[in-house]
Design a protein around this motif. Structure first.
Motif, short mmCIF file in Angstrom:
data_model
loop_
_atom_site.label_atom_id
_atom_site.label_comp_id
_atom_site.label_asym_id
_atom_site.label_seq_id
_atom_site.Cartn_x
_atom_site.Cartn_y
_atom_site.Cartn_z
N THR A 172 0.83 -1.21 0.00
CA THR A 172 0.00 0.00 0.00
C THR A 172 0.86 1.25 0.00
OG1 THR A 172 -1.79 -1.14 1.18
CG2 THR A 172 -1.78 1.28 1.25
N TYR A 173 1.84 1.33 0.90
CA TYR A 173 2.67 2.52 1.02
C TYR A 173 3.59 2.69 -0.21
CZ TYR A 173 1.19 3.22 5.83
OH TYR A 173 0.45 3.47 6.96
N ALA A 174 4.01 1.58 -0.80
CA ALA A 174 4.84 1.68 -2.01
C ALA A 174 4.04 2.30 -3.15
CB ALA A 174 5.35 0.30 -2.41
N GLY A 175 2.77 1.91 -3.27
CA GLY A 175 1.91 2.51 -4.29
C GLY A 175 1.69 3.98 -4.05
N ASP A 176 1.43 4.35 -2.79
CA ASP A 176 1.23 5.76 -2.44
C ASP A 176 2.49 6.58 -2.71
OD1 ASP A 176 -1.36 5.32 -1.70
OD2 ASP A 176 -0.98 5.27 0.45
N LEU A 177 3.63 6.04 -2.31
CA LEU A 177 4.89 6.76 -2.51
C LEU A 177 5.21 6.90 -4.00
CD1 LEU A 177 7.34 8.16 -1.33
CD2 LEU A 177 8.46 5.93 -1.11
N PHE A 178 4.91 5.86 -4.76
CA PHE A 178 5.11 5.93 -6.21
C PHE A 178 4.30 7.08 -6.80
CE2 PHE A 178 3.18 4.71 -10.33
CZ PHE A 178 4.30 4.83 -11.14
N LEU A 179 3.05 7.21 -6.37
CA LEU A 179 2.19 8.27 -6.89
C LEU A 179 2.68 9.65 -6.47
CD1 LEU A 179 -0.27 7.99 -8.68
CD2 LEU A 179 -1.72 8.21 -6.67
N ILE A 180 3.10 9.78 -5.21
CA ILE A 180 3.60 11.07 -4.72
C ILE A 180 4.89 11.45 -5.45
CG2 ILE A 180 4.59 12.25 -2.71
CD1 ILE A 180 2.69 10.54 -0.98
N ALA A 181 5.83 10.50 -5.54
CA ALA A 181 7.10 10.78 -6.20
C ALA A 181 6.90 11.07 -7.69
CB ALA A 181 8.05 9.59 -6.03
N LEU A 182 5.96 10.35 -8.31
CA LEU A 182 5.66 10.59 -9.72
C LEU A 182 5.12 12.00 -9.93
CD1 LEU A 182 5.41 9.40 -12.61
CD2 LEU A 182 3.10 8.64 -11.99
N ALA A 183 4.24 12.43 -9.02
CA ALA A 183 3.68 13.78 -9.13
C ALA A 183 4.76 14.85 -8.92
CB ALA A 183 2.57 13.96 -8.10
N LEU A 184 5.60 14.66 -7.90
CA LEU A 184 6.67 15.62 -7.62
C LEU A 184 7.70 15.63 -8.74
CD1 LEU A 184 7.27 15.05 -3.80
CD2 LEU A 184 6.10 16.97 -4.91
N HIS A 185 7.99 14.47 -9.30
CA HIS A 185 8.94 14.39 -10.41
C HIS A 185 8.38 15.10 -11.63
CE1 HIS A 185 12.37 13.03 -12.56
NE2 HIS A 185 11.76 12.07 -13.25
N THR A 207 14.47 3.87 -0.17
CA THR A 207 13.01 3.81 -0.29
C THR A 207 12.45 2.61 0.45
OG1 THR A 207 13.24 4.81 -2.50
CG2 THR A 207 11.11 3.83 -1.95
N LEU A 208 13.14 1.48 0.37
CA LEU A 208 12.69 0.27 1.06
C LEU A 208 12.65 0.47 2.57
CD1 LEU A 208 11.91 -2.73 0.91
CD2 LEU A 208 14.35 -3.29 0.98
N VAL A 209 13.69 1.07 3.12
CA VAL A 209 13.73 1.33 4.57
C VAL A 209 12.61 2.28 4.97
CG1 VAL A 209 15.07 2.42 6.42
CG2 VAL A 209 16.19 0.85 4.81
N ILE A 261 9.68 2.78 3.48
CA ILE A 261 8.40 2.09 3.38
C ILE A 261 8.24 1.07 4.50
CG2 ILE A 261 7.09 0.44 1.96
CD1 ILE A 261 8.15 1.93 -0.51
N ALA A 262 9.31 0.32 4.78
CA ALA A 262 9.26 -0.68 5.85
C ALA A 262 9.03 -0.02 7.20
CB ALA A 262 10.55 -1.49 5.86
N PHE A 263 9.66 1.13 7.42
CA PHE A 263 9.49 1.86 8.68
C PHE A 263 8.03 2.30 8.84
CE2 PHE A 263 9.45 5.94 10.98
CZ PHE A 263 9.98 5.53 12.20
N LEU A 264 7.45 2.83 7.78
CA LEU A 264 6.05 3.25 7.83
C LEU A 264 5.13 2.06 8.07
CD1 LEU A 264 5.87 5.86 4.91
CD2 LEU A 264 5.60 6.32 7.35
N ALA A 265 5.42 0.94 7.39
CA ALA A 265 4.58 -0.25 7.52
C ALA A 265 4.60 -0.80 8.93
CB ALA A 265 5.04 -1.32 6.52
N LEU A 266 5.75 -0.71 9.60
CA LEU A 266 5.86 -1.20 10.98
C LEU A 266 5.26 -0.20 11.97
CD1 LEU A 266 9.48 -2.67 10.96
CD2 LEU A 266 7.34 -3.96 11.16
#
Length: 296
Positions: free
Chosen positions: A66-79, A193-195, A197-202
């Motif tokens: 879930t968070y990877a998808g959200d971050l992808f969308l945010i980073a894509l928009a900012l990029h 990015t993995l760290v 996302i993992a931090f948020l997931a935990l």
């Protein structure tokens, strides 16, 4: 104003493009790992609930996806904003730039179709909204509506899930490779990015939404969908759901073609994006039961 400082490289922060690619890869990997746990594709909410309730790892994996998808969308928009502020589009032929605009649209569809396929109350409500919008788009809307459902009126969630897993995800990967000529992210960016996302997931396990049969006073979609929900409260569906997004995509496409109108086009894009952010803010913080406006 010099926008270069907004996007200058910092030794500890990967480039936005690399974060976008890394989050896409993590979303794809976590999605593949979740597939074996999907006991019933026709009942995705039941399957996701089973995964989440199976233990800490199951919920952690679902949250990472879930968070990877959200971050992808945010980073894509900012990029994308970075490209506009730096006027990077001037270095592209209009055909190459068109593929990037298509990548932006398909990337959004990839994440949004994942939400629609969850089968929870929020996604079912959003699916009905999208069906209504597409029906106002005439023949083109009917064609896209039929494409999404793949002639399966009885189980639209399953059809959308298949498009999420296959159609849109594969298209995103192909278009990404066309843009970068590679699909491997920078190693540092990937682990960074993995760290994250993992931090948020935990720390904050992602919600799987409400049960399809639940009764809520107000049903709100994900953060990127709420602006559309708010517009639909006072703007016709064809204008909010068809004309508005197509206007943004059309203006983006026109940037390399109408060089003499670039400043005007950029201002128009900025106005539309700011308007959508305001609508999203109102929907998130000021809409209550029955979608009533609660100012106080």
């Amino acid at each position: 104003m010099n926008y270069e400082r907004l996007f200058q490289n910092r030794y500890w922060l990967p480039k936005l493009g690399e974060i976008t690619l890394s989050s896409l890869q993590i979303a794809l990997i976590s999605g593949v790992l979740l597939i074996p746990g999907m006991q019933s594709l026709s009942e995705p909410f039941k399957s996701v609930s089973t995964i989440v309730n199976s233990g800490l790892f199951g919920h952690f994996l679902q949250s990472c996806h879930t968070y990877a998808g959200d971050l992808f969308l945010i980073a894509l928009a900012l990029h994308s904003v970075e490209y506009l502020l730096k006027r990077s589009f001037t270095a592209y032929h209009w055909k190459s730039w068109l593929w990037l605009v298509i990548l932006l649209a398909v990337g959004v569809l990839t994440v949004f179709s994942g939400f629609l396929s969850m089968g929870n109350l929020e996604s079912l409500e959003a699916t009905q909204i999208m069906k209504h919008i597409l029906k106002t788009a005439g023949a083109a809307g009917e064609v896209f509506f039929g494409f999404l459902l793949m002639s399966s009126q009885n189980n639209s969630t399953l059809s959308i899930l298949l498009h999420h897993v296959a159609t849109f995800s594969i298209l995103t990967m192909v278009l990404t490779h066309m843009h970068l000529k590679r699909f491997k992210a920078d190693v540092y960016a990937f682990y960074y990015t993995l760290v994250l996302i993992a931090f948020l997931a935990l720390l904050i396990p992602a919600s799987i939404g409400s049960h399809p049969s639940a009764e809520l006073a107000v049903v709100k979609g994900p953060w990127y969908f709420r602006g559309l929900q708010e517009m639909l409260a006072w703007i016709p569906a064809w204008l909010a759901g068809v004309v508005f997004p197509l206007s943004i995509l059309g203006l983006l496409t026109a940037l390399p073609v109408w060089a003499q109108r670039q400043n005007l086009i950029l201002k128009a894009i900025a106005v539309l994006l700011i308007f959508y952010l305001i609508e999203s803010f109102i929907a998130t913080f000021f809409r209550g039961a029955g979608w009533q406006l609660n100012v106080w």
